[in-house]
Scaffold this motif. Sequence first.
Motif, PDB file in Angstrom:
ATOM      1  N   VAL A  45       5.510  25.269 -22.339  1.00 25.18           N
ATOM      2  CA  VAL A  45       4.124  25.110 -22.783  1.00 25.18           C
ATOM      3  C   VAL A  45       3.222  26.066 -22.003  1.00 25.18           C
ATOM      4  N   ALA A  46       3.398  26.125 -20.688  1.00 25.05           N
ATOM      5  CA  ALA A  46       2.561  26.989 -19.857  1.00 25.05           C
ATOM      6  C   ALA A  46       2.764  28.466 -20.193  1.00 25.05           C
ATOM      7  N   VAL A  47       4.001  28.871 -20.439  1.00 27.78           N
ATOM      8  CA  VAL A  47       4.273  30.261 -20.807  1.00 27.78           C
ATOM      9  C   VAL A  47       3.587  30.594 -22.122  1.00 27.78           C
ATOM     10  N   THR A  48       3.716  29.724 -23.096  1.00 26.13           N
ATOM     11  CA  THR A  48       3.094  29.948 -24.403  1.00 26.13           C
ATOM     12  C   THR A  48       1.575  30.053 -24.272  1.00 26.13           C
ATOM     13  N   GLU A  49       0.982  29.142 -23.535  1.00 23.11           N
ATOM     14  CA  GLU A  49      -0.469  29.157 -23.345  1.00 23.11           C
ATOM     15  C   GLU A  49      -0.919  30.399 -22.589  1.00 23.11           C
ATOM     16  N   HIS A  50      -0.179  30.773 -21.541  1.00 17.71           N
ATOM     17  CA  HIS A  50      -0.528  31.947 -20.746  1.00 17.71           C
ATOM     18  C   HIS A  50      -0.445  33.218 -21.589  1.00 17.71           C
ATOM     19  N   ALA A  51       0.615  33.341 -22.358  1.00 17.14           N
ATOM     20  CA  ALA A  51       0.779  34.527 -23.199  1.00 17.14           C
ATOM     21  C   ALA A  51      -0.358  34.620 -24.219  1.00 17.14           C
ATOM     22  N   ALA A  52      -0.697  33.516 -24.833  1.00 15.11           N
ATOM     23  CA  ALA A  52      -1.778  33.520 -25.814  1.00 15.11           C
ATOM     24  C   ALA A  52      -3.118  33.865 -25.166  1.00 15.11           C
ATOM     25  N   ALA A  53      -3.379  33.300 -23.994  1.00 19.77           N
ATOM     26  CA  ALA A  53      -4.653  33.523 -23.311  1.00 19.77           C
ATOM     27  C   ALA A  53      -4.812  34.952 -22.807  1.00 19.77           C
ATOM     28  N   THR A  54      -3.702  35.597 -22.472  1.00 18.52           N
ATOM     29  CA  THR A  54      -3.767  36.954 -21.908  1.00 18.52           C
ATOM     30  C   THR A  54      -3.404  38.034 -22.912  1.00 18.52           C
TER      31      THR A  54
END
Length: 75
Positions: A45-54
């Motif tokens: 979840v954190a990887v997905t959110e981080h990738a989307a945010a950056t």
Amino acid sequence: MAIELTDELIQLRRAADEARARATAGPYSAAAWRPWMEAAEAVQVAVTEHAAATGQNRFEVEKALVTAAKASPAA
């Protein structure tokens, strides 16, 4: 382009790796594996959110995270 990771993301992955080591150290039991499964899900979840945010590629973020988490922590 270098993949940007946060310290929090790296620590989350390391925690999941540690949970995996504990889970696989003994015989299988759902209770023993639950912390690992939950930690692994949190990493995803954190990887997905981080990738989307950056604006980074999610798979490239995960690949870089695996490498970074295996590196020795800064002293």
